[in-house]
Write a protein that holds these residues in place. Structure first.
Motif, PDB file in Angstrom:
ATOM      1  N   SER A 393       0.815  -1.226   0.000  1.00 57.53           N
ATOM      2  CA  SER A 393       0.000   0.000   0.000  1.00 57.53           C
ATOM      3  C   SER A 393       0.850   1.279   0.000  1.00 57.53           C
ATOM      4  O   SER A 393       0.338   2.342   0.292  1.00 57.53           O
ATOM      5  CB  SER A 393      -0.995  -0.016   1.155  1.00 57.53           C
ATOM      6  OG  SER A 393      -0.372  -0.337   2.364  1.00 57.53           O
ATOM      7  N   ASP A 395       2.837   3.413  -2.641  1.00 60.95           N
ATOM      8  CA  ASP A 395       3.065   3.541  -4.102  1.00 60.95           C
ATOM      9  C   ASP A 395       4.539   3.640  -4.450  1.00 60.95           C
ATOM     10  O   ASP A 395       4.974   3.130  -5.484  1.00 60.95           O
ATOM     11  CB  ASP A 395       2.312   4.757  -4.648  1.00 60.95           C
ATOM     12  CG  ASP A 395       0.816   4.498  -4.743  1.00 60.95           C
ATOM     13  OD1 ASP A 395       0.433   3.299  -4.746  1.00 60.95           O
ATOM     14  OD2 ASP A 395       0.049   5.466  -4.789  1.00 60.95           O
ATOM     15  N   TYR A 415      -3.643  -3.326  -5.573  1.00 60.70           N
ATOM     16  CA  TYR A 415      -4.869  -2.579  -5.281  1.00 60.70           C
ATOM     17  C   TYR A 415      -5.500  -3.021  -3.973  1.00 60.70           C
ATOM     18  O   TYR A 415      -6.387  -2.361  -3.452  1.00 60.70           O
ATOM     19  CB  TYR A 415      -5.870  -2.757  -6.436  1.00 60.70           C
ATOM     20  CG  TYR A 415      -5.832  -4.127  -7.062  1.00 60.70           C
ATOM     21  CD1 TYR A 415      -6.438  -5.212  -6.447  1.00 60.70           C
ATOM     22  CD2 TYR A 415      -5.142  -4.348  -8.260  1.00 60.70           C
ATOM     23  CE1 TYR A 415      -6.378  -6.471  -7.006  1.00 60.70           C
ATOM     24  CE2 TYR A 415      -5.076  -5.604  -8.822  1.00 60.70           C
ATOM     25  CZ  TYR A 415      -5.703  -6.668  -8.191  1.00 60.70           C
ATOM     26  OH  TYR A 415      -5.628  -7.919  -8.735  1.00 60.70           O
ATOM     27  N   SER A 416      -5.061  -4.143  -3.438  1.00 59.71           N
ATOM     28  CA  SER A 416      -5.632  -4.638  -2.180  1.00 59.71           C
ATOM     29  C   SER A 416      -4.630  -5.610  -1.586  1.00 59.71           C
ATOM     30  O   SER A 416      -3.669  -5.978  -2.247  1.00 59.71           O
ATOM     31  CB  SER A 416      -6.967  -5.341  -2.437  1.00 59.71           C
ATOM     32  OG  SER A 416      -6.746  -6.566  -3.093  1.00 59.71           O
TER      33      SER A 416
ATOM     34  N   LYS B 151     -12.788  -3.456  -0.644  1.00 60.28           N
ATOM     35  CA  LYS B 151     -11.591  -3.325  -1.474  1.00 60.28           C
ATOM     36  C   LYS B 151     -11.005  -4.685  -1.809  1.00 60.28           C
ATOM     37  O   LYS B 151     -10.556  -4.947  -2.908  1.00 60.28           O
ATOM     38  CB  LYS B 151     -10.531  -2.502  -0.730  1.00 60.28           C
ATOM     39  CG  LYS B 151     -10.670  -1.019  -0.896  1.00 60.28           C
ATOM     40  CD  LYS B 151      -9.434  -0.342  -0.322  1.00 60.28           C
ATOM     41  CE  LYS B 151      -9.554   1.157  -0.428  1.00 60.28           C
ATOM     42  NZ  LYS B 151      -8.571   1.841   0.412  1.00 60.28           N
ATOM     43  N   THR B 155     -12.238  -6.526  -6.667  1.00 54.17           N
ATOM     44  CA  THR B 155     -11.532  -6.780  -7.919  1.00 54.17           C
ATOM     45  C   THR B 155     -11.886  -8.150  -8.494  1.00 54.17           C
ATOM     46  O   THR B 155     -12.271  -8.266  -9.663  1.00 54.17           O
ATOM     47  CB  THR B 155     -10.011  -6.688  -7.694  1.00 54.17           C
ATOM     48  OG1 THR B 155      -9.755  -5.508  -6.941  1.00 54.17           O
ATOM     49  CG2 THR B 155      -9.278  -6.628  -9.005  1.00 54.17           C
TER      50      THR B 155
END
Lengths: 820, 160
Positions: A393, A395, A415-416, B151, B155
C-alpha cells in the motif's frame, strides 16, 4: 566417538555449558549400513530441510548416490548436531516411487507424458484463461520447502509476468502469524532474536511452542544450558504435557482458545508490579497508555476463570517473565493456529517492548516458523507479500519494485492485500480461479475441513497443476503432474528462523526426468513469452547463482539486505545472518539494538491491521499513529473462540505434529526409522477423559466434529482434561483410499473448521468442538511415541526405540575454532 | 436540549446496524470471514444499544436495553441458500451490495455518534461524553472493516 540410538534419544548426549559460554560442539553422523566415513567420495555442503531450524550439514556421496549426512561443526546454528528427521529423512530421496516423468490426465487417468506435452498444456490453459478472464483466473499455491531463488523467480512470474494477486501457499498454515505479529509491532517482518540468545538467557519462555519436537537441535541447546551451571528457568504455555512442559519451572496449561486473555493477565501483573522499563517505552514505543488501560479489565482472578489456570500460577509466571534479566521468548503454533492468533503473538512482542528486552544478548524474541524456507517465502514475495518486504500500500515501493523488474507499476497488483491461501480456495470454489499451480505441498491433507477441500480440488472446471516429488494426495487430483528435483539434487539457498542464510549444493542427479523447480519456472516463463516493458525476457537469469545475484539487487537497501552475500561467501564455514551488506559484511546477529526499528512510514513493510477485524490501516492512519517509526504496542480484548464445546461435542480438539514426522509424511513416511517410530495416527487424551468415556490405552476410538470423523487408537497421556489431540501427519497416500478415506477417516483435517485469524489469515487448528466414542477394545498400545508429548501415563507401553538401524555417531571431541 | 432525541436515533441506528451485520453474516456463510467477523462486530453494536438505553434514562428516554434478536426464520433461509450458491460467482455481486450497505449504515451510525459527542461537549455532559468515547471507536472499526472487505473482494468479483 559414541553410537546412540537417536530414535530413542532424539536430543542425543548432553554437552552442558554455562551462561555466556560457547555451546560445545558435537558432530552427529549417520551413514547407511556398511559405509564408513573413509568410504565417502564427497561431502557436499547443505543444511537441514525437514524443519525451520536451518542446521548446517554435509551430504555424503558415494558412487553418485547419497549415503548419509553429517552435521557441520563450524555452523553457528547447530555446532555439528542433527535431529532425528535430518539423520534419517534423506533416505526418502531414493524411494522407488519418486516421480520421474511428467503426467497428464487423459480420459480421467494420469498417464506419462513428455515435458513438452505437459508444459504445452499448462501454457495453452494459462493463455486461454488470460484471454478469457485475465490474471484473476490464475493462482499459485506454493510451499515452505523450495529455495530462495525459486520463490523469487516464481513471485516475479506470478506478480510481474502473469499479474495475479493470488500467490500464497502452505506457509499460511505455519508462519503467517509470525510475520503478521512482527509487522504489527515493528512495522516490518524480520526476526528480532538470534539462536545464540539461548546461550545468555536467564529465563526462556515458550509460548505455545513445543520446541523439543519442532526444532530439536535448538531444544538440545536449551537442554545443554539446563544441564550446565546457572541454568535458565523455563516457562511453558501449552495444554499438553510436552517435553518442554516437563522441563519447565512453571507450566501453564490454559483452556484452548484463551491465549489473549492469558497474555493480558500476565501483562497486567507485570505492569502492576512495575516490572517494565519506563524509559525504554517512553523513548522507543507508542501505544503504552492504551495497553495499560485495556489491561485493567484483566485482573488475575478473571483471567484464571477464563483460562482455567490457578491464580498462583499466573503470579509465578508473571514473576518469572517480569523479573528476568535476559528474557528469551519463542512463539509457535499453540498461538499461531489458535483463536486470536495475531493478537496473542503481539502480546508477547508487547512484553519484550515494555521490558526493553530486544536486540541484546539473551533478550531474544523469536516469532518462529515451522518450515525450512518459510522465511524465504516471506522475503521473496511468494506468500502474498511483495519482494524484499515492500509495502503493497505504499506507491513508492511499487514503483521501486517495478524499476527492479523493468515493468510498468500498473502490471504489479497492489490494489488490495494479496489473496491469502484460504481465500484462494474460496475463489477456486466459486469458479473464479480456474487454474491453480501447487508446488511441493499437499493441501488435500494439510488444509482444514478436507471433505470441502477435496470437493474443491476435484472440480472438473479447475485446471490443477501439481509439482512434487511423489504422487501426493493432491497430485492424484491434478490435471498435470510435474516431477521435481528436491534437496540434494539441486543448488540454492535458504534462510532459517534467525535469518541465517545457508547454501545447499547439488550432491546427486535427480531421478529420471525430474527437474529443479527453478528450471521449471524459467521454462514456463519463456514458453509463455513473459517480457518486461522493453520486450526483453522477464526472467533474466538462467541458474541458481544468477537468480541469487538478481535477488541481491532486489533487496538493496531493504531490511532483508542480501547484497553482502554471495555463493562464494556462503561456501565453506557457517551460514550468515542477514542483513549482510557493506555496513555489516559478516551479517547481523541481532536487529533492533538501541531501540531502532524499520517502522518509519515511508520505509515499513506494513501499516498494520485491526487485530480483531483484520481491516488494514491506511497510510494516513499509520502516519498519525507512528510518525517517527517507533515500536507499536497494540492492545486487544479477549474474544472467545467461535466454536465452543456443546452437549454433542463436549471436547476441544487440537491438531499438531510429532517429533518424527514432517507435514504429510511425504518424506518422513518413506524413511524406515522415522516411519517405525510413529507408524499410524493416534489420539491423545487425559486419564480423566479416558475414564469418563470408558476408554483405555490402545482402544480404537472414533473422534468426530460437525465436519467429519476419524478413527484412531487412544494414548492416555498428560494432556489437559477436556482436550484431545490428533497428529496431522496421516493422510491416505499409503492406504487403500489413495487420496481420500477408504472406510473411515484418518487425517486430522477431516475434523477441523474452516476459519482463520482475521489479521494473519492463518487457519485455526486448535479449537474444534469434538466428541469421542469407543469403537473396539485395544489389541496393544497406541502407535504413538513414548519419547515426546505423547508419552503415556499408563504402564505397559514399550518405549520407542530405533534399534540397530538407528545407531548414529556422536563425536564430542572436536573443538572448532571461532564458534560463536 | 435535544440529546434525548439524538440518543433515540442512535439507539435505532445501532439496532439496525447490528441486525444488518447479522443478516449479512448469515447470508454469506460460505465466505467464512464475513460470517465470523460480521457476527463478532455485530456484538459491538448490540452492546452499544444497551449502553445507549442505560444513559438515555438520564435524558428522559425509555429505550429497550435488549438489542433486537437474531435474524428471523426467512433470513435464516438465506444461510442455506448461501451454502448452495457457494459454487457460483454471480451471488458474489450480492456480497458487494451487502458490504456496501454495511459500510453506509456504519458510516451513518458514526455520524450519529459524532453529533452526540458534539452535543455532550456543548452541554458539558461528562458521562455521556464518556459513552461516546467508549463506543464510537468501535463504530469506526466497523466502517473500516466494511471498506477493507469491499476493497479486498471487489476486484475478483468485478473482473471475473
Amino acid at each position: 566417538m559414541s553410537r546412540t540410538d537417536r530414535i530413542a534419544e532424539p536430543w542425543g548426549t548432553r554437552t552442558p555449558y554455562g551462561p555466556g559460554e560457547t555451546w560445545p560442539a558435537r558432530v552427529d553422523t549417520y551413514l547407511e549400513d556398511g559405509v564408513t566415513a573413509d568410504d565417502v567420495d564427497r561431502w557436499v555442503q547443505s543444511a537441514t530441510i525437514l524443519h525451520s531450524n536451518g542446521d548446517g550439514l554435509d551430504i555424503a556421496v558415494k558412487d553418485g548416490r547419497m549415503v548419509g549426512v553429517r552435521g557441520r561443526v563450524e555452523d553457528r546454528v547447530n555446532h555439528g548436531r542433527l535431529g532425528p528427521k535430518d539423520l534419517y529423512g534423506w533416505q526418502a530421496n531414493a524411494s522407488p516411487d519418486r516421480l520421474t516423468r511428467p503426467l497428464v490426465r487423459k480420459d480421467g487417468e494420469l498417464v506419462e507424458a513428455s515435458w513438452d506435452e505437459a508444459m504445452g498444456l499448462m501454457v495453452a490453459n494459462a493463455q486461454r484463461l488470460l484471454a478469457e478472464q485475465g490474471p484473476s483466473a490464475i493462482g499459485f499455491y506454493t510451499t515452505g520447502q523450495l529455495f530462495l531463488e525459486e520463490y523469487y523467480t516464481m513471485g516475479l512470474i506470478a506478480h510481474g509476468g502473469i499479474g495475479t494477486n493470488h500467490v500464497d501457499g502452505n506457509t499460511r498454515l505455519c508462519t503467517a502469524t509470525a510475520a503478521a505479529a512482527l509487522k504489527e509491532s515493528f512495522g516490518c517482518d524480520g526476526q528480532p532474536g538470534s539462536y545464540t540468545d539461548v546461550d545468555h538467557a536467564d529465563v526462556i519462555a515458550l509460548w505455545g511452542h513445543n520446541m523439543a519436537e519442532t526444532q530439536t537441535v535448538l531444544w538440545t541447546r536449551v537442554l545443554d544450558r539446563l544441564a550446565g551451571p546457572n541454568p535458565p528457568q523455563v516457562l511453558c504455555v501449552d495444554p499438553r504435557e510436552t517435553p518442554v512442559a516437563r522441563a519447565a519451572t512453571v507450566h501453564l496449561a490454559p483452556r484452548p482458545g484463551t491465549n489473549v486473555a492469558l497474555m493480558n493477565g500476565l501483562l497486567h501483573l507485570v505492569i502492576a508490579n512495575g516490572w517494565y522499563d519506563e524509559a525504554y517505552v517512553e523513548a522507543h514505543a507508542v501505544g503504552f497508555d492504551e495497553l495499560r488501560e485495556r489491561l485493567q479489565d484483566y485482573p488475575p482472578e478473571r483471567v484464571s476463570t477464563i483460562c482455567d489456570v490457578p491464580v498462583e500460577q499466573l503470579h509465578e509466571a508473571a514473576r518469572l517473565i517480569g523479573t528476568a534479566e535476559r528474557l528469551l521468548s519463542s512463539v509457535l503454533q499453540g498461538f499461531y493456529q489458535a483463536n486470536q492468533a495475531t493478537a496473542a503473538a503481539v502480546q508477547v512482542n508487547n512484553l519484550h517492548i515494555i521490558r526493553g528486552m530486544l536486540g541484546k544478548p539473551g533478550c531474544g524474541l523469536l516469532q518462529m516458523n515451522g518450515q525450512p524456507s518459510a522465511q524465504n517465502t516471506r522475503e521473496c514475495g511468494a506468500d502474498g507479500d511483495l519482494a524484499a518486504f515492500r509495502n503493497w500500500s505504499n506507491d513508492a515501493h511499487i514503483q521501486d519494485l517495478a524499476r527492479v523488474w523493468n515493468l510498468d507499476p500498473m502490471q504489479i497488483p497492489h490494489y488490495s492485500p494479496p489473496t491469502h491461501a484460504m481465500q484462494m480456495m474460496r475463489y477456486v470454489e466459486d469458479g473464479s480461479i480456474r487454474m491453480m499451480w501447487v508446488q511441493a505441498t499437499n493441501p488435500a491433507v494439510s488444509l482444514p475441513e478436507l471433505r470441502r477441500i477435496r470437493s474443491i480440488l476435484s472440480q472438473e472446471r479447475l485446471f490443477l497443476v501439481v509439482q512434487d516429488i511423489f504422487l501426493s494426495e493432491t497430485a492424484q487430483l491434478a490435471d498435470v503432474v510435474l516431477p521435481a528435483a528436491t534437496w540434494g539434487e539441486k543448488t540454492g539457498t535458504f534462510t532459517n528462523v534467525d535469518r541465517t542464510v545457508h547454501l545447499s549444493e547439488k550432491a546427486v542427479d535427480p531421478p529420471g526426468e525430474a527437474r529443479p523447480d527453478l528450471d521449471i519456472f524459467i521454462d514456463f516463463a519463456h514458453r509463455m513469452g513473459l517480457s518486461d516493458k522493453d520486450g526483453d525476457p522477464l526472467v533474466k537469469w538462467h541458474d541458481p547463482e544468477s537468480a541469487f545475484e538478481a535477488w541481491k539487487e532486489c533487496t538493496r537497501g531493504r531490511p532483508c539486505d542480501y547484497t553482502g552475500l554471495s555463493y562464494d561467501k556462503l561456501r565453506g564455514g557457517s551460514g550468515i545472518q542477514w542483513p549482510c551488506n557493506e555496513e555489516n559484511p559478516d551479517g547481523t546477529e541481532r536487529i533492533y539494538a538501541d531501540g531502532k526499528f524499520w517502522a518509519q512510514p515511508e520505509y515499513c513493510e506494513s501499516y498494520g491491521r485491526d487485530l480483531v477485524t483484520g481491516a488494514p490501516l491506511s497510510p494516513v492512519e499509520y502516519k498519525a499513529l507512528n510518525p517517527t517509526g517507533k515500536a507499536v504496542i497494540k492492545a486487544c480484548e479477549y474474544i472467545p473462540p467461535h466454536e465452543i464445546p456443546s452437549e454433542d461435542f463436549p471436547l476441544q480438539l487440537m491438531t499438531g505434529r510429532t517429533l518424527y514426522h514432517f507435514h504429510t509424511r511425504t518424506k518422513t513416511g518413506r524413511a524406515p526409522q522415522l516411519q517405525a517410530a510413529a507408524p499410524d495416527v493416534w489420539v491423545e487424551m487425559s486419564s480423566h477423559d479416558a475414564d469418563l468415556f470408558g476408554l483405555a490405552e490402545g482402544d480404537l476410538a472414533q473422534i468426530a466434529t460437525a465436519r467429519g470423523s476419524v478413527e484412531a487408537k487412544v494414548r492416555v497421556c498428560g494432556i489437559r482434561p477436556g482436550v484431545v489431540f490428533l497428529p496431522f501427519h496421516y493422510g491416505y497416500w499409503d492406504t487403500e483410499g489413495g487420496h481420500e478415506p477408504d472406510d473411515h477417516g484418518r487425517a486430522a483435517n477431516e475434523l477441523t473448521v474452516t476459519e482463520w485469524d482475521a489479521c494473519s489469515k492463518q487457519p485455526i487448528f486448535k479449537t474444534a468442538a469434538a466428541s469421542v466414542r469407543k469403537v473396539r477394545d485395544a489389541d496393544g498400545p497406541a502407535p504413538a511415541p513414548t519419547t515426546t508429548g505423547s508419552a503415556p501415563v499408563t504402564g505397559g507401553v514399550p518405549p520407542t526405540r530405533g534399534g540397530p538401524d538407528a545407531l548414529s555417531d556422536e563425536d564430542l571431541t572436536i573443538v572448532p575454532e571461532g564458534l560463536r | 436540549m435535544k440529546l434525548g432525541l439524538a440518543l433515540r436515533e442512535l439507539h435505532r441506528s445501532e439496532n439496525d446496524l447490528a441486525h444488518e451485520l447479522l443478516t449479512v453474516a448469515d447470508r454469506h456463510k460460505v465466505d467464512h470471514e464475513i460470517f465470523y467477523i460480521g457476527r463478532d462486530i455485530a456484538a459491538w453494536s448490540q452492546h452499544h444499544v444497551t449502553e445507549i438505553a442505560t444513559i438515555a434514562r438520564d435524558y428522559g428516554e425509555d429505550l429497550d436495553p435488549e438489542p433486537q434478536g437474531e435474524p428471523a426464520l426467512m433470513e435464516k433461509v438465506w444461510e442455506r441458500t448461501s451454502d448452495v450458491l457457494g459454487r457460483d460467482s454471480a451471488p458474489e455481486l450480492l456480497l458487494l451490495r451487502d458490504l456496501r450497505t454495511v459500510y453506509m449504515k456504519a458510516s451513518g451510525v458514526s455520524v450519529d455518534w459524532e453529533l452526540l459527542a458534539q452535543g455532550a461537549q456543548g452541554a458539558k455532559q461528562g458521562e455521556l461524553l464518556e459513552v461516546t468515547k467508549r463506543c464510537h471507536p468501535q463504530t469506526l472499526r466497523q466502517v473500516r472493516w466494511a471498506n477493507g472487505k469491499l476493497k479486498e473482494t471487489a476486484t475478483q468479483i468485478l473482473v471475473s
